[in-house]
Design a protein around this motif. Structure first.
Motif, PDB file in Angstrom:
ATOM      1  N   VAL A  36       0.845  -1.194   0.000  1.00 23.78           N
ATOM      2  CA  VAL A  36       0.000   0.000   0.000  1.00 23.78           C
ATOM      3  C   VAL A  36       0.881   1.245   0.000  1.00 23.78           C
ATOM      4  N   ARG A  37       0.668   2.116  -0.982  1.00 27.17           N
ATOM      5  CA  ARG A  37       1.380   3.394  -1.072  1.00 27.17           C
ATOM      6  C   ARG A  37       0.352   4.525  -1.015  1.00 27.17           C
ATOM      7  N   ALA A  38       0.433   5.306   0.060  1.00 25.91           N
ATOM      8  CA  ALA A  38      -0.469   6.447   0.255  1.00 25.91           C
ATOM      9  C   ALA A  38      -1.937   6.030   0.118  1.00 25.91           C
ATOM     10  N   GLY A  39      -2.283   4.875   0.685  1.00 24.77           N
ATOM     11  CA  GLY A  39      -3.661   4.409   0.679  1.00 24.77           C
ATOM     12  C   GLY A  39      -4.073   3.692  -0.588  1.00 24.77           C
ATOM     13  N   PHE A  40      -3.176   3.569  -1.554  1.00 23.80           N
ATOM     14  CA  PHE A  40      -3.470   2.911  -2.822  1.00 23.80           C
ATOM     15  C   PHE A  40      -2.748   1.570  -2.873  1.00 23.80           C
ATOM     16  N   VAL A  41      -3.466   0.509  -3.238  1.00 29.29           N
ATOM     17  CA  VAL A  41      -2.832  -0.805  -3.352  1.00 29.29           C
ATOM     18  C   VAL A  41      -2.028  -0.846  -4.640  1.00 29.29           C
ATOM     19  N   GLU A  42      -0.717  -0.782  -4.476  1.00 32.71           N
ATOM     20  CA  GLU A  42       0.183  -0.707  -5.623  1.00 32.71           C
ATOM     21  C   GLU A  42       0.535  -2.075  -6.177  1.00 32.71           C
ATOM     22  N   SER A  43       0.680  -3.069  -5.289  1.00 31.49           N
ATOM     23  CA  SER A  43       1.049  -4.419  -5.687  1.00 31.49           C
ATOM     24  C   SER A  43       0.398  -5.411  -4.737  1.00 31.49           C
TER      25      SER A  43
END
Length: 340
Positions: A36-43
């Motif tokens: 999770v990067r800044a609330g976004f699921v990146e991977s």
């Protein structure tokens, strides 16, 4: 943890790719972690998890734990057990190093040299893959001193030194100790078979050059539960050594060292390609395999499993879960376990 490729040799298992089916532990593995990067699921990371009871029954399963996997360096306590059963004479400190994927710190290297010297051997007898130390500070210092990759500082040197010492005790050939047909490796396969309750499947060359056997993830968990619950015999000696000297099993900055120190009676061993195996003193076993081999998800998923089954060690589990995602050098997210 035997991470580096090894060129096949005349005394190594056939490393030619084949067309065997992909293990269910990999092909059908569900998502077990989000990055999770800044609330976004990146991977996302897929993986398999299993918890076994002392009798081998499955108490918790995420994915299909019946498919074979290579335990990689999580096999080392089983390999060391075979050495003890074959007559290896050693104290608990050096036995912990025999089970280790050490970090190549000075005290690790000194202990590996002590094992060799005690058997009348030298570093030239080692056949594990030359490398730099695993620990970052030790690696930087080694390279800064102009030293090349060497077998003695590679993370498997304790295991290989102990394998050689076992051969000396028995009068076995030293030059072929990595051959699957060598009496030492036959003893290892027999021990894996007995303790895991599974017939070893594929045999391959591990990163350090020694043979490695594929077994179901559930069988790996069962083996570790049996080690942790043992009260006598060589099995109990393996567990006692790991508990007494976790810094020799891993290293100063390793999560496996933190885990063993932080949970009474627990034994554990990490392995390359994102394998983790744990035994609890009540005989339960835990095994984790992250399907893509990413080590960043491995301790996070394991911590979630240990929480799920009631292991009470908040500070230790929080340390395992601390896998920050960085942006411009600052934490902006984390690796988070899901579905456990």
């Amino acid at each position: 943890m035997s991470d580096h490729a090894q060129t096949p040799s005349a005394n190594a298992p056939d490393a030619t790719p084949d067309a065997t089916p992909v293990s269910p532990a990999l092909a059908d593995a569900p998502v077990v972690a989000h990055v999770v990067r800044a609330g976004f699921v990146e991977s996302v990371h897929h993986g398999t998890v299993v918890v076994t009871a002392p009798d081998g029954s499955v108490e918790l399963e995420v994915g299909d734990a019946s498919g074979p996997v290579f335990p990689r360096s999580s096999s080392k306590p089983l390999q060391a057990l075979a050495m003890l059963r074959s007559g290896l004479q050693t104290d608990d400190l050096h036995l912990a190093l025999a089970c280790s994927s050490h970090s190549g710190e000075d005290f690790h290297v000194a202990a590996a040299r002590e094992i060799l010297a005690g058997a009348g051997l030298t570093e030239t007898d080692l056949q594990n893959t030359p490398d730099y130390p695993y620990d970052e500070a030790a690696r930087i210092a080694w390279i800064a001193n102009g030293l090349p990759k060497q077998s003695i500082v590679q993370n498997c040197s304790g295991k290989h030194a102990s394998m050689l010492a076992t051969c000396v005790t028995n009068g076995w050939d030293l030059a072929t100790y990595r051959d699957p047909a060598h009496p030492l490796q036959v003893a290892v396969a027999d021990t894996v078979r007995e303790l895991s309750g599974a017939e070893p499947g594929a045999v391959a060359v591990d990163g350090c050059g020694a043979p490695i056997h594929a077994i179901p993830l559930s069988a790996l968990a069962l083996a570790f539960g049996r080690l942790a619950a043992a009260t006598d015999g060589p099995e109990a000696r393996i567990s006692a050594a790991i508990r007494a000297y976790p810094e020799y099993l891993g290293g100063t900055h390793r999560d496996v060292t933190t885990l063993i120190r932080g949970v009474d009676g627990l034994v554990a061993k990490d392995g390359a390609e994102a394998v983790y195996a744990v035994g609890l003193p009540d005989g339960r076993g835990v095994a984790v395999k992250v399907a893509d081999g990413s080590s960043r998800a491995r301790p996070v998923v394991l911590a979630a499993v240990l929480r799920r089954i009631g292991v009470d060690a908040e500070d230790t589990l929080a340390a395992l879960e601390h896998q920050p995602v960085l942006g411009h050098g600052q934490p902006v997210g984390s690796v988070v376990a899901v579905g456990i």
